[in-house]
Scaffold this active site. Structure first.
Site, mmCIF file in Angstrom:
data_model
loop_
_atom_site.group_PDB
_atom_site.id
_atom_site.type_symbol
_atom_site.label_atom_id
_atom_site.label_comp_id
_atom_site.label_asym_id
_atom_site.label_seq_id
_atom_site.Cartn_x
_atom_site.Cartn_y
_atom_site.Cartn_z
ATOM 1 N N LYS A 235 0.849 -1.214 0.000
ATOM 2 C CA LYS A 235 0.000 0.000 0.000
ATOM 3 C C LYS A 235 0.866 1.239 0.000
ATOM 4 O O LYS A 235 2.040 1.197 0.387
ATOM 5 C CB LYS A 235 -0.931 0.029 1.211
ATOM 6 C CG LYS A 235 -0.244 0.089 2.592
ATOM 7 C CD LYS A 235 0.148 1.468 3.092
ATOM 8 C CE LYS A 235 0.882 1.414 4.428
ATOM 9 N NZ LYS A 235 1.578 2.634 4.825
ATOM 10 N N ASP B 251 -2.365 -0.601 10.373
ATOM 11 C CA ASP B 251 -2.605 -0.672 8.929
ATOM 12 C C ASP B 251 -3.330 -1.953 8.505
ATOM 13 O O ASP B 251 -3.695 -2.094 7.336
ATOM 14 C CB ASP B 251 -1.272 -0.620 8.162
ATOM 15 C CG ASP B 251 -0.652 0.766 8.189
ATOM 16 O OD1 ASP B 251 -1.380 1.735 8.464
ATOM 17 O OD2 ASP B 251 0.566 0.863 7.937
HETATM 18 O O1 C5P Z 1 0.012 0.044 15.058
HETATM 19 P P1 C5P Z 1 1.441 0.007 14.622
HETATM 20 O O2 C5P Z 1 2.144 -1.230 15.086
HETATM 21 O O3 C5P Z 1 1.638 0.273 13.176
HETATM 22 O O4 C5P Z 1 2.107 1.239 15.350
HETATM 23 C C1 C5P Z 1 3.500 1.342 15.582
HETATM 24 C C2 C5P Z 1 3.778 2.540 16.460
HETATM 25 O O5 C5P Z 1 3.531 3.758 15.732
HETATM 26 C C3 C5P Z 1 2.901 2.663 17.693
HETATM 27 O O6 C5P Z 1 3.422 1.952 18.774
HETATM 28 C C4 C5P Z 1 2.884 4.165 17.951
HETATM 29 O O7 C5P Z 1 4.080 4.545 18.596
HETATM 30 C C5 C5P Z 1 2.942 4.738 16.564
HETATM 31 N N1 C5P Z 1 1.593 5.064 16.050
HETATM 32 C C6 C5P Z 1 0.914 6.166 16.561
HETATM 33 N N2 C5P Z 1 -0.340 6.474 16.077
HETATM 34 C C7 C5P Z 1 -0.902 5.733 15.091
HETATM 35 C C8 C5P Z 1 -0.223 4.628 14.546
HETATM 36 C C9 C5P Z 1 1.026 4.318 15.045
HETATM 37 O O8 C5P Z 1 1.415 6.851 17.445
HETATM 38 N N3 C5P Z 1 -2.107 6.063 14.642
#
Ligand code: C5P
Length: 324
Positions: free
Chosen positions: A12, A162
């Protein structure tokens, strides 16, 4: 008899990504137009009668244990099945013999999965999240679970921000942490993307932290913008590119200045805006025709040392069948 199944798992890009101030749960509210692009991993699934979950990868650098989102997705679904079975028993007091017979006929299913990686890792193309969503969709069919989209979305959101998008694809507006997904039509005229993949792995949490300390959200006026997506999707590439933005670019370029320098050079060569996808490091720009995209790709390759791909946006995916 169908014993296995093959699924294509697309990459993506975030065409548009607005980020709001950090919430009390540590996540940031998002508004993002995400589209799949024509780079695919291939996942093969085969039932494992003994209830094991095993993963084999074409790429030896990919962990195949609990660190892998494919394994985590399969185990999460197994736990969900086990929990539903216990609930189905309804706390009924039954003797040991009947309980064992019940467990035998309601064994938690297993799977062996093979993944052939083509999506570059650590670049913001969502390969791991896409693989996790494909695993949820594949196992829902293979294990005949009949879970609805809402149940799958709730499980997907637990695996990563995602992941829910990939249950819907190929063109959706995602909100909140990413778990609110609204499919919209893909770009109607602007059909090609030139991906630039620098050899830089961006740490997503650090990019969000830098976003906080730089107070980007204070100056990100219009994050609560109401976008007329049905109009945006009709724009030609150069018009659309002028509308798009990614609020994670300032913190990412502050964290890794060479990425910002690369973007500036790419913009000059391409003579059009170049955006970053997600928290980076993938950069991209858009074209109406494959020809134009390939001409710019040649020029980028001649002048910059960066890996590139020209691929379609929101490609049609026809179902693929496993080799015999
Ligand atoms: O959900 P994911 O594993 O992709 O997120 C990785 C990190 O990115 C989270 O632990 C957070 O620190 C940050 N994040 C965030 N806000 C989001 C998505 C991700 O702060 N909407």
């Amino acid at each position: 008899m169908v014993l296995g199944m093959r699924l294509l798992s697309p990459a993506k890009i975030n065409l548009h990504l607005r980020v709001g101030p950090v919430r009390s749960d540590g996540f940031h509210p998002l508004l993002s137009w995400m589209v799949t692009v024509g780079l695919f991993d291939i996942l093969d699934f085969a039932l494992d009668a003994a209830g094991r979950v095993t993963l084999v990868s074409s790429d030896p650098t990919l962990p195949v244990d609990d660190r892998n989102l494919i394994v985590r997705a399969a185990r999460l679904l197994q736990a969900h099945v086990a929990e539903s079975m216990t609930n189905a028993l309804g706390g009924e007091v039954i003797d040991e013999h009947r309980r064992r017979a019940w467990e035998e006929s309601n064994r938690v299913p297993g799977v062996s999965i093979r993944v052939a990686k083509a999506i570059p890792m650590g670049g913001g193309l969502g390969g791991g999240s896409s693989n996790a969503a494909a695993t949820l969709l594949g196992l829902n069919e293979l294990w005949k679970l009949s879970l609805g989209r809402q149940q799958l979305t709730a499980l997907a959101a637990r695996l990563g921000s995602d992941v829910p998008f990939f249950l819907f694809g190929p063109s959706s507006v995602c909100e909140s942490r990413g778990e609110i997904v609204r499919p919209i039509g893909p770009p109607a005229v602007c059909k090609w993307v030139l991906l630039m993949l620098p050899a830089i792995s961006m740490p997503t949490p650090a990019v969000y932290q830098r976003f906080d300390t730089m107070h980007v959200s204070d100056s990100a006026s219009g994050w609560d913008e109401s976008v007329d997506w049905s109009q945006w999707r009709t724009l030609v590439a150069e018009e659309l590119l002028r509308k798009l933005r990614n609020d994670l670019e300032p913190p990412a370029f502050d964290l890794v200045p060479e990425l910002g320098v690369l973007r500036a050079s790419a913009e000059q060569i391409a003579a059009r805006p170049v955006r970053m996808s997600g928290s980076g490091s993938t950069l991209f720009t858009l074209f109406d025709t494959k020809d134009e995209a390939q001409r710019t790709e040649s020029e980028i390759q001649r002048q910059l040392s960066v890996r590139t791909h020209v691929v379609p946006i929101a490609p049609e995916v026809t179902k693929v069948t496993p080799e015999a």
